[in-house]
Design a protein around this motif. Structure first.
Motif, mmCIF file in Angstrom:
data_model
loop_
_atom_site.group_PDB
_atom_site.id
_atom_site.type_symbol
_atom_site.label_atom_id
_atom_site.label_comp_id
_atom_site.label_asym_id
_atom_site.label_seq_id
_atom_site.Cartn_x
_atom_site.Cartn_y
_atom_site.Cartn_z
ATOM 1 N N UNK A 281 0.880 -1.185 0.000
ATOM 2 C CA UNK A 281 0.000 0.000 0.000
ATOM 3 C C UNK A 281 0.905 1.219 0.000
ATOM 4 N N UNK A 282 0.589 2.169 -0.844
ATOM 5 C CA UNK A 282 1.578 3.205 -1.119
ATOM 6 C C UNK A 282 0.950 4.567 -1.398
ATOM 7 N N UNK A 283 1.582 5.609 -0.872
ATOM 8 C CA UNK A 283 1.210 6.971 -1.228
ATOM 9 C C UNK A 283 2.174 7.478 -2.282
ATOM 10 N N UNK A 284 2.728 8.659 -2.049
ATOM 11 C CA UNK A 284 3.598 9.281 -3.046
ATOM 12 C C UNK A 284 5.072 8.962 -2.878
ATOM 13 N N UNK A 285 5.856 10.008 -2.717
ATOM 14 C CA UNK A 285 7.309 9.907 -2.843
ATOM 15 C C UNK A 285 7.955 8.877 -1.913
ATOM 16 N N UNK A 286 7.698 8.974 -0.584
ATOM 17 C CA UNK A 286 8.348 8.068 0.364
ATOM 18 C C UNK A 286 7.985 6.625 0.087
ATOM 19 N N UNK B 43 -3.377 12.739 -11.091
ATOM 20 C CA UNK B 43 -3.273 11.668 -10.089
ATOM 21 C C UNK B 43 -1.852 11.660 -9.536
ATOM 22 N N UNK B 44 -1.556 12.543 -8.576
ATOM 23 C CA UNK B 44 -0.161 12.737 -8.164
ATOM 24 C C UNK B 44 0.533 11.463 -7.676
ATOM 25 N N UNK B 45 -0.129 10.676 -6.830
ATOM 26 C CA UNK B 45 0.556 9.515 -6.268
ATOM 27 C C UNK B 45 0.742 8.404 -7.295
ATOM 28 N N UNK B 46 -0.271 8.166 -8.108
ATOM 29 C CA UNK B 46 -0.120 7.151 -9.163
ATOM 30 C C UNK B 46 1.045 7.525 -10.074
ATOM 31 N N UNK C 59 0.972 13.082 -19.455
ATOM 32 C CA UNK C 59 0.254 12.054 -18.690
ATOM 33 C C UNK C 59 -1.156 12.532 -18.329
ATOM 34 N N UNK C 60 -1.259 13.772 -17.884
ATOM 35 C CA UNK C 60 -2.563 14.280 -17.456
ATOM 36 C C UNK C 60 -3.509 14.450 -18.640
ATOM 37 N N UNK D 133 -5.429 7.352 -4.164
ATOM 38 C CA UNK D 133 -5.895 8.254 -5.233
ATOM 39 C C UNK D 133 -6.634 9.462 -4.668
ATOM 40 N N UNK D 134 -6.564 9.612 -3.349
ATOM 41 C CA UNK D 134 -7.375 10.639 -2.721
ATOM 42 C C UNK D 134 -6.806 12.047 -2.986
#
Lengths: 326, 326
Positions: free
Chosen positions: A16-21, A55-58, A106-107, A43-44
């Motif tokens: 399970x993953x968010x963004x950069x870290x 979709x910043x984290x994706x 991408x967007x 995706x929140x």
């Protein structure tokens, strides 16, 4: 590259993953177990900006695992240019959320695909394949869930708080709007319900902003409760601070000590916690199995090593469980 | 800079204009008479691409008059970069219609504005003001009119024919879909109905692809028929060829000789035609007043001089008309 623990070899792992870290660890896992990995991504933080579905984290996960990310800046694409943004400013357009020229493709392409009826899951899968990524990258849901940050200054949409105001307002509470009604995708549920699942890894993303939204999707929460494989979280804190982002600040604002005990308390359903060696003294205070290692991922080797550590720790936890059962 | 003919000073002038060739003259007129100029621009090349509303001719006029255009390439913005396009290609997106990084800001901002309910006219006016353009730049209509190029290979949407297939298919006929139903904007009609109007200039744009669509809007056609000021067209041909674009090729395909007589015949409602000195021999064959000058606009001075020539010619025609009336 580290070696995968033998008993897990060939068995599926979910992260399970968010963004950069989180993406840093996901990269280590991708390099270690490739096609056996499924990354379920928050995706929140997605939002409509300039008429585009962002979709910043994706994208952070896609770019990081696809070898396209800007390591220095921590988000977006390498060799990025900003002429679109500069020109938009000249037209009087909104420039508070920066979109690079390369990233913009991408967007635009995602917005086009979604309008044409493609699901976010299928679009993300197509991009991962195109970037040569072996693991599956799955949005937590095809349905929109939106974070509303309830602050001392009033409610703020996530990106206004996070990017626009640089996380300055004091957080009182977080709301994940539509989370109860959002459905996990079939692919997400299939990954979590796979009877052969070896481990679930909760990446060192922000627990409040990035992991909680995934857990707020009731399908995912229920599926996780039924997972028999070990669930391992990596604390995003090192010596009371996150490597990046407002985790410690938010914990302070919510009246929670920024330490390993609080992270373990937050993730009550996990089977083990990985903490940084800086916080070794916390190990005895946490009411669950703890693995102490270096969690600061500066080099590629750090990512590989932490990924291997996660799987080894999960393997040890599985053995303990099996012994308990026997 | 040339000097404006004295009898026209301070009186409004309307120019009808397509893309690159027309915009060159529009720039000369802008420099000569500034706020007295209204440019009515073809919008029939507009199309939805990548989910964005692209208005090629309006942008060429905006960029040219705003001093932002790429003189060498002939379209788009100066100092342009193509990282969006390159990246889009990497994602498997459509790259046959090239959008530069800087140019893209215009399409994104316009799409956003139109979706928010702004008219194309108001958006264009806002951009012209932002670029410091003194003259009014008006889309011929806020309604969509679409060119369908009926070719030997079947019907083709305009940009497929023009950019995608580089005008290679043989043109049999042109259809301007929805032209009968499209309304000229209030601003366009006000400019054409201004009783003080000094001249209407038909820029050396492609008569078939760029000027005919403007004339196909019935409001505009009717208003032009009632204009008492001289209407002057500049032939886009020099020695049987257009400086740029497929004018001569299309004329050949339609069975029309690519010469001044055919241009005069095409624009039957005009009061005078300006032709290049290369075609001086045509002057006697054309059944209307002709002014012979150099129409090839290579330098900025060429644009200024031709703009002055147009207005002087219109002034002479007005004097002749007045004499006839007297």
């Amino acid at each position: 590259m580290s070696v995968q623990p033998s008993s897990l070899r060939g068995r599926p792992v979910v992260a399970l993953c968010g963004g950069v870290g989180g993406a840093k660890l996901a990269l280590g896992l991708e390099r270690l177990i490739g096609a056996d990995l499924t990354v379920i991504v928050n995706t929140v933080d997605d939002f409509e900006h300039l008429g585009l579905h962002v979709s910043p984290d994706i994208d952070t996960v896609l770019y990081t695992l696809g070898g396209l990310s800007d390591i220095e800046r921590g988000w977006g694409r390498a060799d990025e240019t900003w002429n679109f943004m500069e020109s938009l400013g000249g037209l009087g357009g909104e420039t508070w959320f920066r979109l690079g020229d390369r990233d913009l493709a991408m967007h635009v392409e995602r917005t086009r695909a979604l309008r044409a009826g493609m699901s976010l899951t299928d679009f993300t899968t197509a991009m991962a394949r195109r970037f040569g990524i072996a693991s599956r990258i799955l949005p937590m849901s095809n349905d929109r869930v939106e974070t509303m940050v309830m602050t001392a200054d009033g409610p703020l949409p996530f990106q206004r708080y996070f990017v626009g105001l640089q996380c300055a307002p004091v957080v009182k509470r977080l709301e994940f709007r539509n989370a109860e009604h959002a459905a996990a995708s079939d692919q997400v549920l299939a990954a979590l319900k796979n009877p052969n699942l070896a481990a679930v890894i909760i990446c060192p993303s922000n627990p409040y902003l990035s992991v909680d939204p995934i857990l707020a999707v009731s399908d995912i929460r229920t599926a996780l409760e039924r997972v028999t494989a070990p669930i391992v979280a990596i604390s995003p804190l090192i010596g009371g601070q996150a490597v990046k982002g407002p985790t410690a600040k938010i914990m302070a604002e919510l009246g929670v000590p920024a330490d390993s005990v609080a992270i373990a308390g937050h993730y009550r359903f996990i089977d083990g916690l990985i903490i940084d060696e800086t916080d070794r003294a916390d190990a005895g205070k946490v009411d669950m199995p703890v693995h102490v290692t270096s969690t600061w991922m500066r080099s590629l080797e750090d990512r590989d090593r932490l990924a291997a550590d996660c799987l080894e720790f999960a393997e040890r936890l599985a053995t303990v469980e099996r012994r308990k059962v026997t």
